[in-house]
Scaffold this active site. Structure first.
Site, short mmCIF file in Angstrom:
data_model
loop_
_atom_site.label_atom_id
_atom_site.label_comp_id
_atom_site.label_asym_id
_atom_site.label_seq_id
_atom_site.Cartn_x
_atom_site.Cartn_y
_atom_site.Cartn_z
N GLU A 250 2.97 61.48 -27.44
CA GLU A 250 2.59 60.40 -28.34
C GLU A 250 1.30 59.73 -27.86
OE1 GLU A 250 4.05 59.65 -31.37
OE2 GLU A 250 4.92 61.59 -30.84
N ASN B 263 7.49 52.51 -35.34
CA ASN B 263 6.65 53.58 -35.88
C ASN B 263 7.35 54.39 -36.97
OD1 ASN B 263 4.10 55.14 -35.68
ND2 ASN B 263 5.51 56.80 -35.21
N TRP C 194 -4.96 57.19 -58.26
CA TRP C 194 -4.25 55.98 -57.87
C TRP C 194 -4.19 55.00 -59.04
CZ3 TRP C 194 -2.06 56.81 -53.38
CH2 TRP C 194 -2.70 57.57 -52.38
N TRP D 248 -2.14 56.08 -41.63
CA TRP D 248 -2.10 55.94 -43.08
C TRP D 248 -2.51 57.21 -43.80
CZ3 TRP D 248 0.09 52.67 -46.36
CH2 TRP D 248 0.60 51.49 -45.84
N TRP E 94 -3.99 54.13 -50.08
CA TRP E 94 -3.65 53.92 -48.67
C TRP E 94 -4.55 52.88 -48.01
CZ3 TRP E 94 -7.49 54.90 -45.11
CH2 TRP E 94 -8.54 55.74 -45.52
N TRP F 78 -1.30 61.83 -29.19
CA TRP F 78 -1.51 61.51 -30.60
C TRP F 78 -2.43 60.31 -30.74
CZ3 TRP F 78 -1.51 63.14 -35.35
CH2 TRP F 78 -0.67 64.18 -35.75
#
Length: 440
Positions: A245, A314, A276, A355, A332, A248
């Site tokens: 992580e 998370n 959208w 996102w 987003w 990441w």
């Protein structure tokens, strides 16, 4: 001479949000206190970074300026210009690696191009692993003979209104000592079971180090060393999962560095044409989402946790992001902006990548048709409803079998709202919208 220069204009469109400013205020106060214990202090300046640093160097006779690198596009541009200006003034200017374990240019494909998928990046990350450097904390710091003029911390006016931050303050201890205590507790109590515990929002199974890392109160090297004091890759699935992580986190910074437009535009260009909803059409739904009043218990619990603590688990971040972008068809960027203002750990790379991943338009993106169902996610990851009951107390008396379900027609629980959208119908609408760009 430790210096902090307040120069929000250099951050462009992404100056710190309200929750981050609250953290920054207390982090600077903590840093000044720690420095004074060692015979030093923090000098706070306000203005254009280059002008202020040249002034301070001139007033104190300093010959060198050192700082840790940042990787956001506006700050890369600032630091490039800053290094040239300081050099032109006869000063030694040196930037250092402190925020990452690997620089964005250290992990590349064989042809020298950046990775666009996390898995091969992570494999290369592990191959390149080397024990992080560590240095003992100095017991004394010798400052200049005469301290230069600066401004007080209060003059920066970082703190937002008190009725909000008083709630946030109950959950955090900004500063180096708070970071160390958080790391020690995580390593002792949760690191070994992190692989499973990180997905359970009702349990204290994550490190909550993200804000401390973002503000430089603790280095990723120190965190990695705590996972394995020998300096090797951590042993055990839980600790290795946590290091993954952290990788990441670095991959998010890596993507932003190599794709400077990422904070505003989708990495996958076909999503520029995604249909959208229009702002005038979704304004009420966006407001309900921000306030935790969507009528979907797990979504509302997450949004209320965010507002009351400046942080969100998370797993729940992915669920509320999926709900906004897919069930509500709201761009987003709207969610990213709200998180940016409300999160104490708001980080441009992590926030943007998270996102875009959930919306389906980023690197390693979840397929667009992977739409998180908050009812099913709640049953799986909050089976007893502890998380929902904590943040949606009006639902506290609901049985576990119903805690994650929206209210049925005619049912009422206090002033808890009925759902603002039908999950199945909105899922079909999202998939139809996706077909318009799928083959482009």
């Amino acid at each position: 001479m430790p210096v902090y220069v307040d120069d929000p204009e250099a951050e462009g469109a992404w100056s710190a949000g309200a929750a981050s400013r609250w953290w920054l205020h207390h982090s600077l106060a903590s840093l000044d206190g720690r420095l004074r214990e060692r015979g030093s202090r923090l000098v706070i300046a306000r203005g254009e970074s280059g002008s202020e640093l040249v002034r301070l160097a001139s007033e104190t006779g300093a010959g060198s300026v050192y700082w840790n690198r940042l990787y956001e596009p506006a700050l890369v541009a600032r630091d490039t210009a800053l290094k040239q200006r300081l050099t032109d003034c006869g000063l030694r200017a040196r930037s250092c690696k402190g925020a990452l374990l690997f620089e964005p240019w250290e992990i590349l494909k064989g042809d020298g191009s950046p990775y666009g998928v996390f898995t091969p990046y992570w494999k290369q990350w592990q191959k390149n692993w080397r024990p992080p450097e560590s240095h003992p904390e100095p017991e004394q710091l010798r400052g200049p003979e005469s301290w230069p003029a600066g401004v007080s911390l209060d003059e920066l006016v970082l703190l937002p209104r008190q009725d909000w931050v008083s709630s946030i303050a109950c959950h955090w201890q900004p500063g180096e000592l708070g970071a160390r205590q958080r790391l020690d507790a995580f390593v002792d109590l949760a690191a070994s079971s992190y692989r499973e515990g990180r997905d359970l929002p009702g349990c204290d199974g994550t490190s909550r180090l993200s804000a401390h890392l973002h503000f430089g109160e603790i280095s990723p090297g120190r965190v990695a060393s705590a996972l394995n004091e020998a300096g090797d890759l951590p042993a055990g699935e839980g600790r290795l999962a946590f290091l993954r992580e952290m990788a990441w986190r670095e991959f998010s910074t890596y993507l932003l560095y190599h794709h400077p437009h990422l904070a505003n535009k989708p990495l996958q260009e076909r999503y520029l044409a995604f249909p959208w909803r229009e702002p005038g059409d979704y304004a009420d739904d966006l407001k309900a989402w921000k306030r935790g009043r969507t009528g979907l218990p797990l979504v509302d619990a997450g949004m209320r946790q965010l507002w009351q603590t400046g942080w969100m688990h998370n797993r729940v971040r992915m669920i509320v992001a999926s709900f906004l972008t897919k069930n509500l068809l709201i761009p987003w960027q709207e969610g990213a902006r709200w998180f940016w203002d409300a999160l104490v750990d708001a980080d441009l790379g992590n926030n943007t990548q998270g996102w875009q991943w959930t919306a389906g338009c980023g690197a390693d993106a979840a397929p667009y048709f992977r739409i998180f169902n908050p009812v099913l996610q709640g049953r799986k990851f909050d089976p007893d409803g502890d998380y929902v009951r904590r943040w949606c107390p009006e639902l506290a008396q609901r049985p576990a079998s119903r805690i994650h379900h929206p209210l049925r027609q005619g049912e009422s629980v206090g002033d808890y709202p009925r759902p603002i959208v039908d999950l199945m119908g909105s899922r079909e609408r999202a998939l139809e919208a996706y077909t318009t760009i799928r083959n482009s």
